[in-house]
Structure formats: C-alpha cells, structure tokens
Design a protein around this motif. Structure first.
Motif, PDB file in Angstrom:
ATOM      1  N   PRO A   1       0.710  -1.141  -0.085  1.00  0.00           N
ATOM      2  CA  PRO A   1      -0.003   0.071   0.173  1.00  0.00           C
ATOM      3  C   PRO A   1       0.763   1.368  -0.090  1.00  0.00           C
ATOM      4  O   PRO A   1       1.549   1.421   0.965  1.00  0.00           O
ATOM      5  CB  PRO A   1      -0.841  -0.192   1.249  1.00  0.00           C
ATOM      6  CG  PRO A   1      -0.643  -1.598   1.731  1.00  0.00           C
ATOM      7  CD  PRO A   1       0.675  -1.871   1.325  1.00  0.00           C
ATOM      8  N   ILE A   2       0.766   1.959  -1.035  1.00  0.00           N
ATOM      9  CA  ILE A   2       1.362   3.144  -1.003  1.00  0.00           C
ATOM     10  C   ILE A   2       0.645   4.519  -0.527  1.00  0.00           C
ATOM     11  O   ILE A   2      -0.433   4.795  -0.817  1.00  0.00           O
ATOM     12  CB  ILE A   2       2.040   3.661  -2.688  1.00  0.00           C
ATOM     13  CG1 ILE A   2       2.807   2.411  -2.992  1.00  0.00           C
ATOM     14  CG2 ILE A   2       2.740   4.887  -2.687  1.00  0.00           C
ATOM     15  CD1 ILE A   2       3.981   2.202  -2.339  1.00  0.00           C
ATOM     16  N   PRO A   3       0.837   5.221   0.480  1.00  0.00           N
ATOM     17  CA  PRO A   3       0.356   6.293   1.120  1.00  0.00           C
ATOM     18  C   PRO A   3       0.160   7.543   0.103  1.00  0.00           C
ATOM     19  O   PRO A   3       1.138   7.859  -0.752  1.00  0.00           O
ATOM     20  CB  PRO A   3       1.133   6.875   2.236  1.00  0.00           C
ATOM     21  CG  PRO A   3       2.089   5.489   2.780  1.00  0.00           C
ATOM     22  CD  PRO A   3       2.298   5.210   1.523  1.00  0.00           C
ATOM     23  N   VAL A   4      -1.082   7.889   0.036  1.00  0.00           N
ATOM     24  CA  VAL A   4      -1.247   9.166  -0.504  1.00  0.00           C
ATOM     25  C   VAL A   4      -1.453  10.410   0.367  1.00  0.00           C
ATOM     26  O   VAL A   4      -2.244  10.400   1.233  1.00  0.00           O
ATOM     27  CB  VAL A   4      -2.800   9.202  -1.366  1.00  0.00           C
ATOM     28  CG1 VAL A   4      -3.125  10.545  -2.030  1.00  0.00           C
ATOM     29  CG2 VAL A   4      -2.614   8.035  -2.555  1.00  0.00           C
TER      30      VAL A   4
ATOM     31  N   ASP B   1       6.067   8.663   2.570  1.00  0.00           N
ATOM     32  CA  ASP B   1       5.462   8.350   4.001  1.00  0.00           C
ATOM     33  C   ASP B   1       5.766   6.849   4.340  1.00  0.00           C
ATOM     34  O   ASP B   1       5.423   6.191   3.300  1.00  0.00           O
ATOM     35  CB  ASP B   1       4.115   8.716   4.257  1.00  0.00           C
ATOM     36  CG  ASP B   1       3.587   8.684   5.554  1.00  0.00           C
ATOM     37  OD1 ASP B   1       3.798   9.649   6.269  1.00  0.00           O
ATOM     38  OD2 ASP B   1       3.056   7.565   5.957  1.00  0.00           O
ATOM     39  N   SER B   2       6.294   6.467   5.599  1.00  0.00           N
ATOM     40  CA  SER B   2       6.551   4.987   5.776  1.00  0.00           C
ATOM     41  C   SER B   2       7.708   4.525   4.557  1.00  0.00           C
ATOM     42  O   SER B   2       7.500   3.287   4.405  1.00  0.00           O
ATOM     43  CB  SER B   2       5.448   4.112   5.728  1.00  0.00           C
ATOM     44  OG  SER B   2       4.274   4.782   6.726  1.00  0.00           O
TER      45      SER B   2
ATOM     46  N   ASP C   1      -1.691  15.073   5.943  1.00  0.00           N
ATOM     47  CA  ASP C   1      -2.597  13.974   6.359  1.00  0.00           C
ATOM     48  C   ASP C   1      -2.279  12.984   5.361  1.00  0.00           C
ATOM     49  O   ASP C   1      -2.437  13.239   4.187  1.00  0.00           O
ATOM     50  CB  ASP C   1      -4.082  14.130   6.785  1.00  0.00           C
ATOM     51  CG  ASP C   1      -4.219  14.891   8.198  1.00  0.00           C
ATOM     52  OD1 ASP C   1      -3.330  14.935   8.901  1.00  0.00           O
ATOM     53  OD2 ASP C   1      -5.043  15.872   8.181  1.00  0.00           O
ATOM     54  N   VAL C   2      -2.212  11.772   5.563  1.00  0.00           N
ATOM     55  CA  VAL C   2      -2.533  10.535   4.648  1.00  0.00           C
ATOM     56  C   VAL C   2      -3.971  10.490   4.397  1.00  0.00           C
ATOM     57  O   VAL C   2      -4.822  10.138   5.242  1.00  0.00           O
ATOM     58  CB  VAL C   2      -1.866   9.301   5.096  1.00  0.00           C
ATOM     59  CG1 VAL C   2      -2.386   8.236   4.248  1.00  0.00           C
ATOM     60  CG2 VAL C   2      -0.511   9.348   5.421  1.00  0.00           C
TER      61      VAL C   2
END
Length: 462
Positions: free
Chosen positions: A287-290, A321-322, A296-297
């Motif tokens: 999962p790739i954060p937007v 992110d991450s 905020d994600v």
C-alpha cells in the motif's frame, strides 16, 4: 434522370475532385483539380512507402516546423478548394430544374459532403498546427550537441514549483545515457541529498567551489545547487538558465559524463501527461500512502498489478511516508520504465492533442527542434530493449561523503556492460536468488539496497 445525374456529380467530386467538371462543367478547372488530386495521391503513396522503409523520414516529417507549416497551409487550401468544387458540382446539377423533394435532397447531400470533407481537412490542419506549435514551444534550444563517445547523455530533472520560490526545486535527477546507434539506455540516478561533491572543471560553480560543495548540511545538498545559484545570479551573467547550468556542472563533476541536453519535468504537471496517455500499469507491491510528510495521509494505492491514473501515478513516484528517499527513487525508475515501454505510437496518435497540451505545460528542455527526430528514433529502439539502472545511493555510495572515483568507475562499468552484455555460459545454470524483502513498495531495503536502483533489466525488478 436529372436527379440521379445531380447525385452522381457530387459522388464523383467526393471520389475524384474535378471529375464532375471534366464531364459536365469547366474542363480547365477539372483538369487542374484532377491533376492536383493525382499528384497528392502519388505523393501520399510514395510517402507511406518511404515511411515503411525509413522510419527516420516519418520522425523528420512530424518534427520539421517548415514541413508542418507547408502541410497545414496545404490542408487549408485543399479544404476550401474541395468545398468550392462541391458547390460547383451542385450548380452543374441544375438544382432549380428538380422537383422540390429532389432539390432538398440534393442540397442536403451536398451540404453534408461539403462540410464533412472540408471539416475533416480543417481539423487535420488544426492538429498539424498543434504539432507545429508544440515543437516550437517545447524544443526551443539553439545548440546542437553531437554524441559523446557514441552516447547521448540527457539529464532528466523532476521538480516542484511553488509560490515565492525561485525557479523550480530539483526533486529528482537522472541521467539517461543512450547509445546513439542502438538506443540501449542506462538510467543513472543521483540522490538529492548528496553533499561534498565536485563540479566540472572550468565551470562557474567549480570556480566558486574549487574543493566541492561543502558548506554543510542541508544548505549544500545536490538539490540545493539551484537555490544557491538564485542567491548568486551575479556570477552567471549572460547564462540563459543559470540554475540548470550549475546543476549540470554538478552532475558532470560527480559522474564524469558530459551532458548533451537536459529536460525539466514539472511534477505537478506530470499527472496531466499520464492522464493524456490513458494511465500506466504498475506493480504496486505494498500500500502506497497518498499524502503524508507534514500533511494527512488521505488514502492508499492498493497493492496489485494496477493501471493507475495521473494522480495515483504521481503519488506512487513521490510518496515517502513510511518509506525513504532511495525506495522512492526505485519507484520513480519503475515509472520511467513503464512510460517508455507502455506508451505506444498508436496511443500518441489517438491522444495527440491532449499529450501536446500536457507536455507543453510540464516540460522544458534545451533539445533543439532539429534533433527531435533523432531522439524519437532512439526511443522507438529503446522500447524493445531492457533498461539498465544505476543509482548512486547507499549501500553502494555514502551520500554524505561520496567516493567520486568509485562513482565514476561504477558509471563507466554500467555503460560498458550495457554496450557489451556478458555472454551467458552454458556451464552455469545457477541463478542468483532475487531479494524478497519489500520496503516502501520497492524490492530491497535501505541496508541491502533496492533492486530497481541497480539492475541490468529494470522491468524485471519492477
């Protein structure tokens, strides 16, 4: 009989412009029109035959602004002339001698044919004009550089624009080293946080920083060169693009390569280009954060083999992110590889106007218009070959204290292997086990390195 005759005259004009005049009208006009039509038909057949044999001819034709200007004007004149021939064919058919029902049918058919043919030709002239304006606007460079040691080295820079910011902030830097004969490409990625690096000897930046860019973190990182130049523009009098000039001198000082041309991609406009080509298919491994990184994600790009639109493709390439910078660099290389191999000439033709509009908003380059056909031919060759990649990142390179001699050896070795791949021995069947760790959506980890950052076949590790 008169009704059928009137219809036939219009059909004849559609099939062979001027034939109606040869049969029942002004034969002088008919001879001129049919000769022009025959000449255009022969030219079209010869052009298609030449295009089938010599692709370079097509690339020249669609990028030469003079040829495009002539074609545009020719299509406009042809549209007007053909429309006049339809009107003359209608006159020759003596519509006033027909019954009211037949008269209306003839007028209606003539109007449909006239508007359809002229409209199609004028729309073609519009597309040719779009292409010509695109070439003139996009490729405004005025200096032609030949290949260096048989290769073109093109610096690809991705960046952000922002209110109150001088120029554009360099966010991603990659040298595409392209074999001038085969199109085989090596992508050499440079981390934006590299420090203590030299500039090319003789450059303005080398004179300002003879011992390397070493003023201390974070002011003297590689992506800070552009910002430093903005505060010292007095050193670059007469230089057309001082920020890019300084960045190129840094890239050349680090890699030892001579950069032929550069292309700057505004990442905010990249979304529009991906949407214009209908999206790209990518292997989303996690999962790739937007969002994130101070904001905020707002969601995640779900794992799987997915066709992503411009919004998601941009976040796939940019999300940290991450993750970390080097995993992101690996994902960016995968996006480049996908764009190269998935965007076909048919896609470009069917979405041309949208692509031209998106490209002119997101790309600036110093490649001259006269060289566009050369790079189009190389891109077509590159599509059928694996892309190699080398990223100058940990664990191979310490970005805080880079070993420049090691970097140059690795760059030279990657190019040499690309030009002369090692022969596969029949006595060695054991394959090196591919890493299974996935970090930040890329195969590998910070400690062991990411597969897409150093590979002879980028597509196989993406």
């Amino acid at each position: 009989m008169r009704y059928r005759r009137a219809l036939m005259l219009m059909v004849m004009t559609l099939a062979v412009p001027g034939s109606a005049q040869l049969v029942a009208g002004d034969r002088r006009v008919g001879r001129i029109a049919t000769r022009i039509w025959a000449a255009l038909l022969v030219a079209g057949i010869l052009g298609m035959a030449m295009a089938a044999v010599h692709h370079q001819y097509v690339f020249w034709f669609v990028t030469d602004t003079t040829a495009l200007g002539v074609v545009r004007l020719g299509l406009m004149v042809l549209a007007i002339g053909w429309a006049l021939l339809f009107l003359d064919a209608w006159r020759i058919g003596q519509p006033l001698s027909l019954s009211m029902g037949h008269r209306r049918a003839v007028v209606g058919l003539n109007g449909v044919l006239c508007l359809s043919v002229a409209g199609t030709l004028l729309f073609g002239a519009h597309l040719v004009g779009v292409q010509r304006d695109f070439i003139l606007t996009m490729f405004s460079g005025d200096t032609v550089h030949g290949a260096n040691d048989g290769r073109y080295n093109v610096l690809l820079v991705g960046g952000d624009s922002g209110a109150g910011r001088w120029g554009l902030r360099t966010d991603s830097m990659t040298v595409a080293s392209i074999d001038a004969t085969t199109g085989k490409t090596v992508l050499i990625g440079l981390p934006r946080n590299m420090t203590n690096f030299p500039f090319a000897k003789g450059s303005v930046m080398h004179k300002a920083w003879p011992h390397g860019f070493d003023c201390g973190y974070p002011d003297c990182e590689l992506n800070g060169v552009n910002t430093w130049v903005g505060d010292h523009l007095g050193l670059f009098k007469g230089v057309k693009d001082p920020g890019m000039d300084a960045t190129i001198s840094a890239i050349e000082g680090i890699t030892g390569l001579k950069v032929n041309y550069w292309a700057f991609v505004n990442l905010a406009g990249f979304r529009g280009l991906v949407d214009a080509v209908g999206g790209v298919t990518l292997n989303v491994r996690q999962p790739i954060p937007v969002g994130g990184l101070g904001a905020d994600v707002t969601g995640y790009i779900k794992p799987g083999i997915r066709k992503l639109d411009g919004f998601d493709t941009l976040w796939f390439a940019r999300s940290r992110d991450s993750s970390d910078d080097y995993s992101r660099m690996a994902r960016q290389k995968c996006v480049m590889n996908a764009m190269l191999h998935q965007v076909s000439p048919q896609t470009v033709l069917t979405n041309f106007e949208k692509i031209a509009k998106a490209s002119s908003q997101m790309i600036s380059t110093d490649i001259p218009a006269s060289e566009v056909d050369t790079f189009m031919a190389l891109a077509l060759k590159a599509k059928s070959q694996p892309v190699a990649t080398l990223s100058l990142v940990p664990p191979l390179i310490d970005t805080g204290h880079p070993d420049i001699a090691l970097i140059r050896r690795k760059v030279a070795a990657s190019i040499a292997v690309s030009e002369h791949p090692p022969a596969t021995s029949a006595h060695h069947h054991t394959k090196k086990k591919a890493p299974t760790t996935v970090t930040g959506g890329s195969i590998g980890s910070l400690s062991t390195g990411y597969a897409a950052n150093q590979s002879s076949n980028l597509g196989a590790v993406c």
